[in-house]
Design an enzyme around this catalytic site. Structure first.
Site, PDB file in Angstrom:
ATOM      1  N   SER A  46       0.870  -1.169   0.000  1.00 15.75           N
ATOM      2  CA  SER A  46       0.000   0.000   0.000  1.00 15.75           C
ATOM      3  C   SER A  46       0.907   1.218   0.000  1.00 15.75           C
ATOM      4  O   SER A  46       1.772   1.354   0.872  1.00 15.75           O
ATOM      5  CB  SER A  46      -0.875  -0.024   1.258  1.00 15.75           C
ATOM      6  OG  SER A  46      -1.904   0.917   1.147  1.00 15.75           O
ATOM      7  N   GLU A  47       0.730   2.113  -0.989  1.00 14.95           N
ATOM      8  CA  GLU A  47       1.741   3.159  -1.187  1.00 14.95           C
ATOM      9  C   GLU A  47       1.818   4.174  -0.051  1.00 14.95           C
ATOM     10  O   GLU A  47       2.749   4.954   0.010  1.00 14.95           O
ATOM     11  CB  GLU A  47       1.551   3.853  -2.538  1.00 14.95           C
ATOM     12  CG  GLU A  47       0.230   4.550  -2.760  1.00 14.95           C
ATOM     13  CD  GLU A  47      -0.781   3.678  -3.478  1.00 14.95           C
ATOM     14  OE1 GLU A  47      -0.711   2.434  -3.348  1.00 14.95           O
ATOM     15  OE2 GLU A  47      -1.653   4.240  -4.166  1.00 14.95           O
ATOM     16  N   ASN A  48       0.847   4.155   0.859  1.00 15.46           N
ATOM     17  CA  ASN A  48       0.966   5.044   2.016  1.00 15.46           C
ATOM     18  C   ASN A  48       1.898   4.489   3.087  1.00 15.46           C
ATOM     19  O   ASN A  48       2.058   5.104   4.138  1.00 15.46           O
ATOM     20  CB  ASN A  48      -0.419   5.340   2.608  1.00 15.46           C
ATOM     21  CG  ASN A  48      -1.175   4.093   2.993  1.00 15.46           C
ATOM     22  OD1 ASN A  48      -1.207   3.118   2.247  1.00 15.46           O
ATOM     23  ND2 ASN A  48      -1.780   4.096   4.161  1.00 15.46           N
ATOM     24  N   SER A  88       8.468   4.110   0.273  1.00 15.51           N
ATOM     25  CA  SER A  88       7.413   3.381  -0.423  1.00 15.51           C
ATOM     26  C   SER A  88       7.548   3.556  -1.932  1.00 15.51           C
ATOM     27  O   SER A  88       7.454   2.596  -2.702  1.00 15.51           O
ATOM     28  CB  SER A  88       6.046   3.907   0.034  1.00 15.51           C
ATOM     29  OG  SER A  88       5.016   3.251  -0.654  1.00 15.51           O
TER      30      SER A  88
END
Lengths: 211, 249
Positions: A46-48, A88
Site C-alpha cells: 500500500s503506497e501510504n 514506499s
C-alpha cells in the site's frame, strides 16, 4: 457487482502468483486482495507505507493509524513492514514491485494509459498512479471494454490526458485480454462466451491475434 | 535521569529547549504568506492540534505542501473553510467540497504532483539535493514544457526539491530532543515534511524522557525537529471504517 465487473475481477485474479510483491489500485483492483490469501508468499503493498496488507479488521480492532491507500481501515499480516512515503515510492519507482494492477478510463494500442483526469470535470489528482505505471515491473490494467455510451475505451490514441505512455503490459476487459508487445497490441484471450466479432466491433484500437 | 542530564550538559544541549507547552505559541511566528509542509495521508497521521492552532491564529495566504487536503471539517480542510490557504501542492485532493468551490472560483491555486515525486521532492529538499530526474510523469500533461533528459535510452523528467518555512508533523512518541517514532501507516509523509522544514514543529501523543526511546528504533532524528509539543485528546478521525466481512463493490 454486475456480470462484466465480476468477469474482469475473476480473470485479473489469475495474474497474481506465488511470491509476488503486488500493488493493487483503488476501486476494482482492491477486490483482488481476497484472492491473494490463497497464494504463497504474496505481499500486498500500500503506497501510504505498508508492505503486507492484511484483511479488514474485526469490529473494535480498527485503528486510525492503520489504513490502506484508499483510506480504508486494514490490518497488517505477520512479517509486514511500515515505511515512509519516500521509501514506499523507492520500492515502486525502483522496480521492486512485481505487479501493479490499476483501473483505467482509456488504454491505447501503444499501451498508453489514461486514468486520472477528465477535462471539464474537477481534477482530483493522480495520486501514485503515474509513479506506479512507470516503476512496477509489470503493469496490468483492468477496465470495462466500453463506456456507458457504448464507445470503445480501447482506442488507437487516448483522448483523455495520459497517466503514462507505453506503460501497460496487459489489459483485461469484460470481453478479452490483450498484451502490448514490440510487435504491437495482441489479443491473447477471449472471455468466456465472447465472440471475436464482438471484440472487433467494440475495439477502436488495432490489434493482431495471438490465440 | 541525573546521569543523562549531566551527559547532555557536557555536549552543550539544553534538554528542555525544544519542548513547548502551548500550541498557539508553537505556531505564533508562522506569518501570512508562509509555506508549510504538513505530514499525513488522508486524515491518517495529520498534525491535528497544530492545524487547529493555525486555524485559531487566522494567518492567511499560506502555501501548504501536503499529500491531501483533509475533509471539509477536519485536517487542512478547516484552513480552507477559513480561507487561509492560497495554494496547495498535493497529489490527491478529492475528498473536500470546499476545496472544489475555491478551486473552481480561482481563489485557490493547486499544483498537482505525483505522490512519489512529492515525497521525493520533500526528501531532496531536506537532503541538500536541489533536483532529480524521474520517469514518473513523462509523456503526460505534467511534463509539458519541462526539462527532460535521457539516461540509458529512457526519458526522465527533472523535478525540483521542495522546502518549507515551517513543517508541521505528527508522531506517536517523541523526546525533548525531538527524536520521533511514528506508528503504523501514520508515518507516511511526516518524516519527509520534517526534513524539508526550515523550522519543524512536531506534535506527539506521548512525550518521554531523553534516553527512553531506543536509538535503534527512532524514525526521525531530533536534528530535523526544532520544536516539540505533546497533544491530548486526539480525535484521530477515520475516513473509511471497513470491517471484516464487508464486501466493497
Amino acid at each position: 457487482m454486475d456480470d462484466a465487473r465480476t468477469r474482469i475481477v475473476k480473470r485479473a485474479a489469475r495474474e497474481l502468483a506465488d511470491g509476488m510483491n503486488i500493488n493493487l489500485g483503488i476501486g476494482l483492483p482492491t477486490l483482488l486482495a481476497e484472492y491473494a490469501g490463497g497464494l504463497q508468499g504474496v505481499m500486498l503493498q500500500s503506497e501510504n507505507g505498508l508492505l503486507g496488507i492484511g484483511p479488514y479488521p474485526q469490529p473494535g480492532q480498527e485503528s486510525a493509524d492503520l489504513i490502506n491507500a484508499g483510506k480504508e481501515t486494514v490490518t497488517a499480516v505477520p512479517g509486514a513492514s511500515f515505511f515512509d512515503s519516500a521509501e514506499s515510492f523507492a520500492m515502486i519507482r525502483g522496480g521492486h514491485i512485481d505487479l501493479a494492477i490499476l483501473g483505467g478510463m482509456e488504454v491505447s494500442e501503444a499501451g498508453d494509459l489514461a486514468n486520472w483526469m477528465v477535462p471539464g470535470k474537477l481534477v482530483k489528482g493522480m495520486g501514485g498512479a503515474m509513479d506506479l505505471v512507470n516503476g512496477a515491473k509489470r503493469v496490468v490494467v483492468m477496465m470495462e471494454h466500453v463506456n456507458k455510451a457504448v464507445e470503445s475505451k480501447v482506442r488507437r490514441e487516448c483522448t483523455l490526458p495520459l497517466t503514462g505512455r507505453q506503460v501497460v503490459h496487459r489489459l483485461i476487459t469484460d470481453l478479452a485480454v490483450f498484451d502490448f508487445t514490440p510487435a504491437g497490441m495482441q489479443l491473447v484471450e477471449l472471455q468466456e462466451g465472447v465472440a471475436l466479432e464482438q471484440v472487433r466491433e467494440q475495439t477502436e484500437a488495432r490489434f493482431s491475434l495471438a490465440i | 535521569m541525573g546521569q543523562k542530564r549531566e551527559l547532555l550538559s557536557l555536549v552543550g544541549v539544553s534538554v528542555r529547549d525544544k519542548v513547548l507547552d502551548s500550541f498557539s505559541g508553537a505556531v505564533s511566528d508562522i506569518a501570512d504568506g508562509a509555506t508549510i509542509a504538513v505530514g499525513g495521508f488522508g486524515l491518517c497521521g495529520i498534525p491535528e492540534k497544530l492545524i487547529a492552532a493555525l486555524h485559531e491564529a487566522g494567518v492567511r495566504d499560506l502555501t501548504a505542501i501536503s499529500n491531501n487536503c483533509g475533509v471539509d471539517d477536519f485536517g487542512l480542510g478547516i484552513l480552507l473553510a477559513n480561507r487561509q490557504l492560497r495554494k496547495m501542492v498535493s497529489s490527491y485532493v478529492g475528498e473536500n467540497k470546499i476545496f472544489e468551490q475555491q478551486y473552481l472560483s480561482g481563489e485557490l491555486e493547486v499544483e498537482l504532483v505525483p505522490q512519489g515525486t512529492l515525497a521525493e521532492r520533500l526528501r531532496a529538499g531536506g537532503a541538500g539535493i536541489p533536483a532529480f530526474y524521474t520517469a514518473t510523469g513523462v509523456g503526460t500533461p505534467i511534463a509539458e514544457g519541462r526539462e527532460t533528459r535521457d539516461f540509458g535510452g529512457r526519458t526522465y523528467l527533472l523535478e525540483h526539491a521542495l522546502q518549507a518555512d515551517f513543517a508541521l508533523v505528527k508522531a506517536w512518541r517523541g523526546d525533548p530532543l525531538g527524536n520521533l517514532v511514528y506508528r503504523d501507516t501514520a508515518r507516511n509523509f511526516n518524516p519527509l515534511a520534517a526534513m524539508a522544514g526550515k523550522v519543524t514543529i512536531a506534535e506527539v501523543e506521548e512525550l518521554v524522557d531523553v534516553g527512553e526511546l531506543d536509538p535503534n528504533q527512532i524514525h526521525t532524528s531530533g536534528i530535523f525537529v526544532q520544536r516539540i509539543i505533546k497533544g491530548t485528546d486526539y480525535a484521530k478521525r477515520i475516513e473509511r471504517i471497513v470491517l471484516a466481512g464487508a464486501r466493497v463493490s
